[in-house]
Design a protein around this motif. Sequence first.
Motif, PDB file in Angstrom:
ATOM      1  N   GLY A 142       0.854  -1.194   0.000  1.00 24.26           N
ATOM      2  CA  GLY A 142       0.000   0.000   0.000  1.00 24.26           C
ATOM      3  C   GLY A 142       0.880   1.230   0.000  1.00 24.26           C
ATOM      4  O   GLY A 142       1.757   1.361   0.852  1.00 24.26           O
ATOM      5  N   TYR A 143       0.663   2.124  -0.951  1.00 25.77           N
ATOM      6  CA  TYR A 143       1.563   3.273  -1.045  1.00 25.77           C
ATOM      7  C   TYR A 143       0.808   4.565  -1.310  1.00 25.77           C
ATOM      8  O   TYR A 143      -0.284   4.572  -1.884  1.00 25.77           O
ATOM      9  CB  TYR A 143       2.635   3.046  -2.122  1.00 25.77           C
ATOM     10  N   GLY A 144       1.427   5.667  -0.875  1.00 22.05           N
ATOM     11  CA  GLY A 144       0.823   6.979  -1.075  1.00 22.05           C
ATOM     12  C   GLY A 144       1.367   7.977  -0.072  1.00 22.05           C
ATOM     13  O   GLY A 144       2.039   7.613   0.897  1.00 22.05           O
ATOM     14  N   ASN A 145       1.083   9.235  -0.305  1.00 22.20           N
ATOM     15  CA  ASN A 145       1.567  10.314   0.541  1.00 22.20           C
ATOM     16  C   ASN A 145       0.480  10.678   1.547  1.00 22.20           C
ATOM     17  O   ASN A 145      -0.546  11.265   1.177  1.00 22.20           O
ATOM     18  CB  ASN A 145       1.934  11.517  -0.334  1.00 22.20           C
ATOM     19  N   THR A 146       0.728  10.350   2.811  1.00 22.87           N
ATOM     20  CA  THR A 146      -0.292  10.587   3.834  1.00 22.87           C
ATOM     21  C   THR A 146      -0.485  12.076   4.132  1.00 22.87           C
ATOM     22  O   THR A 146      -1.434  12.449   4.814  1.00 22.87           O
ATOM     23  CB  THR A 146       0.072   9.863   5.138  1.00 22.87           C
ATOM     24  N   LEU A 147       0.433  12.907   3.647  1.00 28.69           N
ATOM     25  CA  LEU A 147       0.284  14.353   3.844  1.00 28.69           C
ATOM     26  C   LEU A 147      -0.573  14.990   2.755  1.00 28.69           C
ATOM     27  O   LEU A 147      -0.843  16.183   2.793  1.00 28.69           O
ATOM     28  CB  LEU A 147       1.668  15.032   3.857  1.00 28.69           C
ATOM     29  N   ARG A 148      -0.944  14.207   1.734  1.00 26.61           N
ATOM     30  CA  ARG A 148      -1.768  14.736   0.653  1.00 26.61           C
ATOM     31  C   ARG A 148      -3.127  14.045   0.636  1.00 26.61           C
ATOM     32  O   ARG A 148      -3.524  13.426  -0.336  1.00 26.61           O
ATOM     33  CB  ARG A 148      -1.055  14.571  -0.706  1.00 26.61           C
ATOM     34  N   GLN A 149      -3.785  14.118   1.770  1.00 23.96           N
ATOM     35  CA  GLN A 149      -5.166  13.679   1.920  1.00 23.96           C
ATOM     36  C   GLN A 149      -5.391  12.274   1.346  1.00 23.96           C
ATOM     37  O   GLN A 149      -4.770  11.315   1.782  1.00 23.96           O
ATOM     38  CB  GLN A 149      -6.093  14.701   1.274  1.00 23.96           C
ATOM     39  N   ASP A 150      -6.246  12.128   0.336  1.00 23.75           N
ATOM     40  CA  ASP A 150      -6.624  10.798  -0.140  1.00 23.75           C
ATOM     41  C   ASP A 150      -5.505  10.070  -0.880  1.00 23.75           C
ATOM     42  O   ASP A 150      -5.620   8.873  -1.141  1.00 23.75           O
ATOM     43  CB  ASP A 150      -7.867  10.894  -1.040  1.00 23.75           C
ATOM     44  N   ASP A 151      -4.428  10.782  -1.195  1.00 23.06           N
ATOM     45  CA  ASP A 151      -3.291  10.099  -1.817  1.00 23.06           C
ATOM     46  C   ASP A 151      -2.719   9.038  -0.864  1.00 23.06           C
ATOM     47  O   ASP A 151      -2.086   8.074  -1.284  1.00 23.06           O
ATOM     48  CB  ASP A 151      -2.203  11.110  -2.192  1.00 23.06           C
ATOM     49  N   GLY A 152      -2.955   9.229   0.441  1.00 20.86           N
ATOM     50  CA  GLY A 152      -2.439   8.278   1.430  1.00 20.86           C
ATOM     51  C   GLY A 152      -3.279   7.014   1.577  1.00 20.86           C
ATOM     52  O   GLY A 152      -2.986   6.170   2.429  1.00 20.86           O
ATOM     53  N   PHE A 153      -4.292   6.844   0.750  1.00 17.21           N
ATOM     54  CA  PHE A 153      -5.216   5.707   0.863  1.00 17.21           C
ATOM     55  C   PHE A 153      -4.481   4.357   0.976  1.00 17.21           C
ATOM     56  O   PHE A 153      -4.737   3.562   1.882  1.00 17.21           O
ATOM     57  CB  PHE A 153      -6.149   5.699  -0.350  1.00 17.21           C
ATOM     58  N   GLY A 154      -3.588   4.102   0.045  1.00 17.00           N
ATOM     59  CA  GLY A 154      -2.893   2.810   0.027  1.00 17.00           C
ATOM     60  C   GLY A 154      -2.114   2.563   1.304  1.00 17.00           C
ATOM     61  O   GLY A 154      -2.110   1.459   1.856  1.00 17.00           O
ATOM     62  N   TRP A 155      -1.466   3.616   1.767  1.00 14.62           N
ATOM     63  CA  TRP A 155      -0.684   3.514   2.995  1.00 14.62           C
ATOM     64  C   TRP A 155      -1.589   3.169   4.175  1.00 14.62           C
ATOM     65  O   TRP A 155      -1.266   2.310   4.989  1.00 14.62           O
ATOM     66  CB  TRP A 155       0.046   4.843   3.229  1.00 14.62           C
ATOM     67  N   TRP A 156      -2.756   3.813   4.256  1.00 15.83           N
ATOM     68  CA  TRP A 156      -3.674   3.570   5.371  1.00 15.83           C
ATOM     69  C   TRP A 156      -4.251   2.153   5.308  1.00 15.83           C
ATOM     70  O   TRP A 156      -4.426   1.496   6.346  1.00 15.83           O
ATOM     71  CB  TRP A 156      -4.810   4.592   5.386  1.00 15.83           C
TER      72      TRP A 156
END
Lengths: 473, 171
Positions: free
Chosen positions: B9-23
């Motif tokens: 799961g990957y994404g930037n958690t500081l850019r709102q929904d971009d962090g989806f994969g990480w969450w």
Amino acid sequence: MAQTLTIDPITRIEGHAKITIQLDEQGIVRDARIHITQFRGFEKLCEGRRFSEMPALTARICGICPVSHLIASGKACDALLAVRIPETAEKLRRIFNLAQLVQSHALSFFHLSSPDFLLGMDADPAVRNIVGVIQANPQMARDGIRLRQIGQQMIEWLAGKRIHPSWIVPGGVAQPLSAEKREQMLASIPEGIDITQRAIAWFKKTMNQFSEEIQTFANFPSLFLGLVTETGALEHYDGVLRVVDSAGNVIADKIDPNDYEHYIGEAVEPWTYLKFPYYKPIGYPEGVYRVGPLARLNLIDRCGTPRADEAWAEFRALERGAVLSSFYYHYARLIEILYGLERIQQLLNEPDILDTRVQAVAGPNRSEGIGVAEAPRGTLIHHYRIDKDGLITWANLIIATGHNNLAMNRGILQAAKHFVKGDQIQEGMLNRVEAVIRCFDPCLSCSTHAVGQMPLHIQLLSPTGEVLDEVRR
Amino acid sequence: MSCPILVVGYGNTLRQDDGFGWWVAERLIEEPVEGVQVIACHQLTPDLAEPLSQCRVAVFVDAREGEPVGELDWETVAATPSANASFTHSAGPAELCLIAQAVYGSAPAQAYLLTVKSVHFEHQERLSPEVEKAVERATAMIRRFVLRTAGGASQPSLPLEGDRLLDYHNA
């Protein structure tokens, strides 16, 4: 008709930038510039925040080198506390910093620049990519991935995660090192050293094919600046600043990093967000100096570890004075990886490395603090002022990529003049101009943050150079 | 083979929904599923090729621009490079599978990309309400997928159409 060639964006660097090459009526290069087009504004954003938040905040500047910001920021906060951190904490921070250097240099050499070395500067861009690298030398692709993994894994073992760890705190580090993690780190080092020595041997053979690039890639006299130990050995965490000239003569030595403002000035230009630091005793723009791996290897009297010292002696034999061609940044990076792994091994074998006393606790005892360390790309300076409540009132960050700005611009002009001819523009020529920038491995996301004072100047020019419209603010 | 199924799961958690994969990955790490290795990261980097080479099935989780916000999509990842594949510090799922095959001699037999649609990518650590709900649904979908894949079947059954219909009703 005068013509401007634009390379936008430059590929395989951290961040975004644009190069413009101005040709004259005969199609001969008249000028070349690198324009840093992104803007971050971190220095202003930090005002009003508690100083203790600064390591975590400034680490967000970059996803590639957050550790470097953590180290410099942590040191600036130590200065605000007016404490000397526990010896074990300092050693752990040193390991952390060197692990970052290993992974960052591996990224630059193997991932970003190896397509140029393996496939050639003239290779079709369609094959000068990951597939081409793997097909040309799968062992090198595997080595690059593994070496970066070793550095990243060490960061994770120390700090709990690879990106934006919050393990560095004012006064030391948040957690001591466990015996299990120490053994895991030690076990990974021999493989890393083997990979690095293999890469150095390969690069020494391969660089002979790049004699034209060596001659013309930012190969000019300049000063070199960086940290060294009190005895002149390679240093990335602490020490004193030293400046050498192109002949290799030390022109300033044992400079207290807290006095950096006496030696480094910062100029701005209207066509880029990246500031232009310069050597104050010479002035702007003549005071060009370079930082980073090439500079560090030019500054020192020795590395301080056996294998790296051997490699460094060969490196310095390339020229009688300082090694001037920026193409050799790549070579210097490999030697620094070797040093980093050897030094980490030494530090992990220190008897007190598992000591659990790793943080000095205090409140703010000074209103101004400066932290200086060597990031992979060069000297990194964090400078803070706080009010009586410990809130940041002013911050200045001088980033390695900024130090090299004058040299990068001079370097692309040199390469452009040699490789770019107006009447026969070819991909390989433009790639060489880009490759000059990649030698410096610039981290542009780190280095563009001077909000509030950076002039913005937009000109609309006709093909003949006539200004059609202009906006200033 | 260290683990038959790998979830990245990957994404930037500081850019709102971009962090989806990480969450989503973090949720799976908090409540582990047997036989599944989970990696949460900010972006795909070449060093992920090694764990990829050691799994049979890979599921990448990411966010993409689009509407309706919160809708989930599954797609198969083909191990072919994009036209502008470059050896930089980031890569796409297809490039990573290709690197795994070329460098380590093995790639996942099957790779999938689970994405959520969104238009909210501002500077914020909190997910939009629609995508926050999608984290739960995506986690449940991956768990169902793992259950159906368990047992070492060479062709894991993928009730994706059904899952997608079900998911669409829940969205």
